[in-house]
Design an enzyme around this catalytic site. Structure first.
Site, PDB file in Angstrom:
ATOM      1  N   ASP A 131      -2.159  -4.587   9.503  1.00  0.00           N
ATOM      2  CA  ASP A 131      -2.808  -5.274   8.382  1.00  0.00           C
ATOM      3  C   ASP A 131      -2.073  -6.573   8.031  1.00  0.00           C
ATOM      4  OD1 ASP A 131      -1.776  -2.835   5.787  1.00  0.00           O
ATOM      5  OD2 ASP A 131      -0.614  -4.030   7.194  1.00  0.00           O
ATOM      6  N   HIS A 181      -3.807 -10.126   8.176  1.00  0.00           N
ATOM      7  CA  HIS A 181      -3.683 -11.011   7.016  1.00  0.00           C
ATOM      8  C   HIS A 181      -3.279 -12.410   7.459  1.00  0.00           C
ATOM      9  CE1 HIS A 181      -2.424 -11.847   2.712  1.00  0.00           C
ATOM     10  NE2 HIS A 181      -1.676 -12.737   3.356  1.00  0.00           N
ATOM     11  N   GLU A 182      -2.256 -12.504   8.331  1.00  0.00           N
ATOM     12  CA  GLU A 182      -1.773 -13.818   8.757  1.00  0.00           C
ATOM     13  C   GLU A 182      -2.813 -14.568   9.572  1.00  0.00           C
ATOM     14  OE1 GLU A 182       1.459 -12.901   6.601  1.00  0.00           O
ATOM     15  OE2 GLU A 182       0.594 -14.808   7.216  1.00  0.00           O
ATOM     16  N   HIS A 191      -5.486 -16.022   7.459  1.00  0.00           N
ATOM     17  CA  HIS A 191      -5.111 -17.321   6.886  1.00  0.00           C
ATOM     18  C   HIS A 191      -5.555 -18.439   7.825  1.00  0.00           C
ATOM     19  CE1 HIS A 191      -3.074 -16.445   3.175  1.00  0.00           C
ATOM     20  NE2 HIS A 191      -2.097 -15.739   3.733  1.00  0.00           N
ATOM     21  N   TYR A 251      -4.201 -23.646  -1.430  1.00  0.00           N
ATOM     22  CA  TYR A 251      -3.273 -22.529  -1.650  1.00  0.00           C
ATOM     23  C   TYR A 251      -2.562 -22.659  -3.002  1.00  0.00           C
ATOM     24  CZ  TYR A 251      -0.474 -18.569   0.051  1.00  0.00           C
ATOM     25  OH  TYR A 251       0.093 -17.347   0.240  1.00  0.00           O
ATOM     26  N   GLU A 276      -5.491 -15.731  -0.693  1.00  0.00           N
ATOM     27  CA  GLU A 276      -4.736 -14.499  -0.534  1.00  0.00           C
ATOM     28  C   GLU A 276      -5.640 -13.267  -0.494  1.00  0.00           C
ATOM     29  OE1 GLU A 276      -1.636 -13.187   0.040  1.00  0.00           O
ATOM     30  OE2 GLU A 276      -1.602 -15.210   0.908  1.00  0.00           O
ATOM     31  N   ASP A 334      -7.636   0.992   5.446  1.00  0.00           N
ATOM     32  CA  ASP A 334      -7.179   1.648   4.211  1.00  0.00           C
ATOM     33  C   ASP A 334      -6.915   0.566   3.171  1.00  0.00           C
ATOM     34  OD1 ASP A 334      -4.167   2.012   5.971  1.00  0.00           O
ATOM     35  OD2 ASP A 334      -4.437   0.678   4.264  1.00  0.00           O
ATOM     36  N   GLU A 383       1.818  -1.171   4.241  1.00  0.00           N
ATOM     37  CA  GLU A 383       2.432   0.153   4.071  1.00  0.00           C
ATOM     38  C   GLU A 383       3.225   0.612   5.291  1.00  0.00           C
ATOM     39  OE1 GLU A 383      -0.733  -0.445   4.350  1.00  0.00           O
ATOM     40  OE2 GLU A 383      -1.582   0.909   5.874  1.00  0.00           O
ATOM     41  N   ASP A 401       8.293 -21.286  -7.480  1.00  0.00           N
ATOM     42  CA  ASP A 401       8.758 -20.213  -8.376  1.00  0.00           C
ATOM     43  C   ASP A 401       7.594 -19.535  -9.087  1.00  0.00           C
ATOM     44  OD1 ASP A 401      11.794 -21.986  -9.441  1.00  0.00           O
ATOM     45  OD2 ASP A 401      11.194 -20.969  -7.556  1.00  0.00           O
ATOM     46  N   HIS A 411      -0.209 -14.648  -5.118  1.00  0.00           N
ATOM     47  CA  HIS A 411       0.007 -13.258  -4.681  1.00  0.00           C
ATOM     48  C   HIS A 411      -0.097 -12.288  -5.854  1.00  0.00           C
ATOM     49  CE1 HIS A 411       1.997 -15.412  -1.312  1.00  0.00           C
ATOM     50  NE2 HIS A 411       1.485 -14.430  -0.608  1.00  0.00           N
TER      51      HIS A 411
END
Ligand SMILES: CCC(=O)Oc1c(C)cccc1C(=O)O
Ligand SMILES: [Ca+2]
Ligand SMILES: [Zn+2]
Length: 307
Positions: free
Chosen positions: A143, A147-148, A151, A162, A171, A184, A189, A227, A234
């Site tokens: 996963d 995800h990457e 992107h 972004y 995201e 899932d 995980e 920061d 996310h």
């Protein structure tokens, strides 16, 4: 010189046996997969723990086509999972690689030192090995690979900026297609905190479990700085992630993945807001499956407070 594509084997980060598409060249076998359509090559490198000044590092090769050494495990899974994600996008949407033009998928493992991150760098993916506590080598999770690479798909389509709401959508779409690939509702995980069972980086079903909002009432207004996680990309992704969870329960996963792909490739634009995403997804559901599906999608977004 004799150059042939070959089938090798390997062991992944979690000890899984993997069948690998490799390439024989001058006495060595390489993690170089030429079996994909339109010459969609998948190639894997190691950065040998060095930093970004040394990208892409060196090809991962083996003399007997059995990639079974401990230090090859991250590369085995980056290569294997990239092939899985290529196949997902081709089989589900007819998309040939992240740019739909058969571009090479280049993965680099062993990036940095104890690096607890993974990233899409515009034309390549980097994976850290983790520090062994927060993460095991990150390519071990299909996963995270999905995800990457998503992107990459996003950058080639809606190109969502972004930051702030468009960044949280960026995201979220990366997490949603990671869900479609892995099946899932948890993200990361398989490699997150190897010493702790059952936890994850994020959950689309229960974003609040990992300190993400799941309703607009709890949207976090953060500064568009590193920061501030670029305005909380996310963090606030929990809201569209929860809407995706409700959408799948409303129309089923097979319709949902076509609706999400159509919204991403047809309607969303760089500065799309959560409201724009609701409209894009409702319209895509209407286009593909009619009024009742559109109403289910609208309801999903009502439930996270995006009207
Ligand atoms: C699910 C994959 C993921 O979130 O990767 C990241 C990590 C582990 C750290 C920082 C950024 C990212 C990302 O790709 O957004
Ligand atoms: Ca998962
Ligand atoms: Zn991401």
């Amino acid at each position: 010189a004799q150059e042939i594509s070959s089938t090798g084997s390997g062991i992944g980060v979690l000890g899984h046996q993997r069948q690998l598409n490799t390439f024989y060249h001058q006495g060595d076998y390489y993690l170089y997969d030429t079996t994909k359509r339109m010459n969609g090559v998948i190639e894997t490198f190691t950065n040998q723990g060095r930093g970004d000044r040394n990208l892409p590092g060196v090809y991962v090769k083996d003399e007997d086509n059995r990639f079974t050494n401990q230090e090859q495990q991250a590369a085995v899974d980056a290569h294997y999972h990239a092939g899985q994600v290529f196949d997902y996008y081709y089989n589900t949407f007819g998309r040939v690689s992240y740019d739909d033009n058969g571009s090479t998928i280049r993965s680099i493992v062993d990036y940095g030192n104890n690096y607890n991150n993974a990233a899409w760098l515009g034309d390549k993916i980097i994976y850290g090995n983790g520090d062994g506590r927060s993460f095991a080598p990150l390519s071990g999770a299909n996963d995270i690979v999905a995800h990457e690479l998503t992107h990459g798909v996003i950058d080639e389509t809606a190109d969502l900026v972004y930051a702030n709401q468009s960044g949280a959508l960026n995201e979220s779409f990366a997490d949603v297609f990671a869900y479609f690939v892995d099946g899932d509702w948890l993200i990361g995980e398989d490699v997150y905190t190897p010493g702790i069972e059952g936890d994850a980086l994020r959950s689309l079903a229960n974003p609040t479990r990992y300190n993400q909002p799941d309703h607009m009432n709890d949207y976090q207004h953060l500064p568009n700085t590193r920061d501030g996680d670029w305005g909380g990309v996310h963090i606030n992704s929990g809201i569209p992630n929860k809407a995706a969870y409700f959408t799948v329960h409303g129309i089923g996963v097979s319709k949902a993945e076509q609706v999400y792909y159509r919204a991403l490739t047809t309607y969303l634009t760089p500065n799309s807001s959560f409201q724009d995403a609701r409209q894009a997804l409702v319209q895509s559901a209407q286009d593909l499956y009619g009024e009742s599906a559109a109403q289910e999608v609208a309801r999903a977004w009502d439930r996270v407070g995006v009207n």
